[in-house]
Motif scaffolding. Structure first.
Motif, mmCIF file in Angstrom:
data_model
loop_
_atom_site.group_PDB
_atom_site.id
_atom_site.type_symbol
_atom_site.label_atom_id
_atom_site.label_comp_id
_atom_site.label_asym_id
_atom_site.label_seq_id
_atom_site.Cartn_x
_atom_site.Cartn_y
_atom_site.Cartn_z
ATOM 1 N N ALA A 1 0.834 -1.196 0.000
ATOM 2 C CA ALA A 1 0.000 0.000 0.000
ATOM 3 C C ALA A 1 0.872 1.249 0.000
ATOM 4 O O ALA A 1 2.057 1.201 0.377
ATOM 5 C CB ALA A 1 -0.925 0.014 1.215
ATOM 6 N N VAL A 2 0.287 2.354 -0.409
ATOM 7 C CA VAL A 2 0.994 3.634 -0.432
ATOM 8 C C VAL A 2 0.110 4.696 0.187
ATOM 9 O O VAL A 2 -1.077 4.810 -0.145
ATOM 10 C CB VAL A 2 1.369 4.046 -1.871
ATOM 11 C CG1 VAL A 2 2.142 5.367 -1.846
ATOM 12 C CG2 VAL A 2 2.198 2.964 -2.546
ATOM 13 N N LEU A 3 0.675 5.462 1.120
ATOM 14 C CA LEU A 3 0.028 6.655 1.657
ATOM 15 C C LEU A 3 0.546 7.849 0.864
ATOM 16 O O LEU A 3 1.750 8.124 0.872
ATOM 17 C CB LEU A 3 0.340 6.843 3.145
ATOM 18 C CG LEU A 3 -0.515 6.061 4.155
ATOM 19 C CD1 LEU A 3 -0.265 4.564 4.016
ATOM 20 C CD2 LEU A 3 -0.206 6.520 5.574
ATOM 21 N N PHE A 4 -0.341 8.547 0.185
ATOM 22 C CA PHE A 4 0.028 9.723 -0.606
ATOM 23 C C PHE A 4 -0.187 10.975 0.247
ATOM 24 O O PHE A 4 -1.253 11.151 0.841
ATOM 25 C CB PHE A 4 -0.813 9.779 -1.884
ATOM 26 C CG PHE A 4 -0.588 8.604 -2.786
ATOM 27 C CD1 PHE A 4 0.500 8.572 -3.647
ATOM 28 C CD2 PHE A 4 -1.453 7.511 -2.768
ATOM 29 C CE1 PHE A 4 0.737 7.482 -4.480
ATOM 30 C CE2 PHE A 4 -1.235 6.418 -3.596
ATOM 31 C CZ PHE A 4 -0.135 6.398 -4.447
ATOM 32 N N LEU A 5 0.839 11.834 0.309
ATOM 33 C CA LEU A 5 0.844 12.980 1.216
ATOM 34 C C LEU A 5 0.989 14.283 0.444
ATOM 35 O O LEU A 5 1.602 14.322 -0.624
ATOM 36 C CB LEU A 5 1.995 12.852 2.218
ATOM 37 C CG LEU A 5 2.154 11.499 2.914
ATOM 38 C CD1 LEU A 5 3.405 11.499 3.768
ATOM 39 C CD2 LEU A 5 0.935 11.158 3.742
ATOM 40 N N ASP A 6 0.452 15.367 1.026
ATOM 41 C CA ASP A 6 0.594 16.680 0.393
ATOM 42 C C ASP A 6 1.905 17.335 0.812
ATOM 43 O O ASP A 6 2.756 16.720 1.465
ATOM 44 C CB ASP A 6 -0.622 17.566 0.712
ATOM 45 C CG ASP A 6 -0.739 17.919 2.200
ATOM 46 O OD1 ASP A 6 0.237 17.720 2.967
ATOM 47 O OD2 ASP A 6 -1.814 18.414 2.593
ATOM 48 N N HIS A 7 2.082 18.607 0.474
ATOM 49 C CA HIS A 7 3.338 19.303 0.759
ATOM 50 C C HIS A 7 3.580 19.472 2.262
ATOM 51 O O HIS A 7 4.727 19.668 2.685
ATOM 52 C CB HIS A 7 3.345 20.674 0.068
ATOM 53 C CG HIS A 7 3.525 20.583 -1.417
ATOM 54 N ND1 HIS A 7 4.752 20.394 -2.015
ATOM 55 C CD2 HIS A 7 2.615 20.623 -2.428
ATOM 56 C CE1 HIS A 7 4.603 20.326 -3.321
ATOM 57 N NE2 HIS A 7 3.316 20.467 -3.608
ATOM 58 N N GLN A 8 2.522 19.425 3.047
ATOM 59 C CA GLN A 8 2.678 19.515 4.502
ATOM 60 C C GLN A 8 2.676 18.139 5.150
ATOM 61 O O GLN A 8 2.559 18.021 6.356
ATOM 62 C CB GLN A 8 1.558 20.381 5.083
ATOM 63 C CG GLN A 8 1.632 21.829 4.633
ATOM 64 C CD GLN A 8 0.515 22.676 5.216
ATOM 65 O OE1 GLN A 8 -0.671 22.389 5.051
ATOM 66 N NE2 GLN A 8 0.894 23.718 5.933
ATOM 67 N N HIS A 9 2.818 17.111 4.308
ATOM 68 C CA HIS A 9 2.886 15.718 4.760
ATOM 69 C C HIS A 9 1.610 15.272 5.473
ATOM 70 O O HIS A 9 1.653 14.455 6.390
ATOM 71 C CB HIS A 9 4.118 15.496 5.654
ATOM 72 C CG HIS A 9 5.395 15.687 4.922
ATOM 73 N ND1 HIS A 9 6.626 15.749 5.555
ATOM 74 C CD2 HIS A 9 5.668 15.854 3.594
ATOM 75 C CE1 HIS A 9 7.574 15.947 4.642
ATOM 76 N NE2 HIS A 9 7.012 16.012 3.445
#
Length: 237
Positions: free
Chosen positions: A139-147
């Protein structure tokens, strides 16, 4: 002993309302969720049996209904619950609803703050999703610029020993989510969470592929029932 035979102040629901949920033992909290026992077995006894350590036969199969505590029970898959005598459709639905609420609460926390502000919550979230699956899942957790969490996707499934992971697909999904960083994750259905040489090599391949589109790999977390390992904390990233 049936709940109705207990003094009113000792009955789990009344005890919770009078003293707060922290005053109850795990079995008492579970008894409130289950509500009723089965023929010949009160709800407190049923709850306690579900929380006991599971037995195992000579082939490693489960003997007895225990899940090894609240965490093990909440990580159980529907098929495991269906095999337990006394857990009919209504009780299974109640337990699965509690599990989904726990998942959603953790997901909300990860969407509201940077994932590394609460690393324990990340591992708990992944354990609830992956730890007790009978097959290996990547699985992958996709994060924004603020994680903060954008989404989690179960991308690849395999056998107990091997999962085929395609870097191109991970990169494409990262671009679709406009992710700035990712946390990789997979489970070890066989138990331990020690990172294998193959796990380390895969992490390096994905880190190199994602770097080409300016997406950072922050961690690779391995989970199993009751255990989790951060490759970043182990110095493997």
């Amino acid at each position: 002993m049936p709940l109705k035979d207990l003094p009113r102040a000792a009955q789990p629901r009344e005890k919770l309302l009078a003293r707060g949920p922290e005053s109850l033992a795990d079995a008492e909290l579970l008894a409130i969720v289950l509500r009723t026992g089965i023929k010949g077995k009160g709800v407190l006894q049923l709850a306690q049996e579900l929380l006991e350590e599971p037995g195992a036969d000579s082939l490693g199969g489960r003997t007895g209904p225990g899940f090894g505590g609240i965490a093990g029970l909440l990580q159980a898959c529907p098929d495991e619950l269906a095999r337990i005598k006394g857990l009919g459709p209504a009780k299974r639905a109640q337990l699965l609803a509690v599990l989904e609420l726990a998942r959603r609460a953790l997901a909300q926390r990860l969407r509201e703050r940077a994932v590394f502000d609460s690393p324990q919550a990340v591992t708990q979230y992944l354990q609830l999703h992956l730890a007790r699956k009978p097959h290996e899942v990547f699985a992958v957790l996709f994060l924004d610029h603020q994680h903060r969490l954008i989404a989690m996707e179960e991308m690849f499934r395999g056998t107990l020993a091997q999962t085929s992971v395609y870097p191109r697909e991970v990169v494409l999904h990262a671009l679709q989510h406009r992710a700035a960083a990712v946390v990789l994750a997979h489970n070890h259905p066989s138990g331990g969470v020690q990172a294998s040489p193959a796990d380390v090599a895969l992490t390096e391949i994905l880190r190199s592929a994602l770097a080409l589109v300016d997406v950072r790999v922050l961690d690779h977390i391995i989970v199993a029932p009751g255990a989790g390992l951060s490759m970043a904390q182990q110095g493997l990233l």
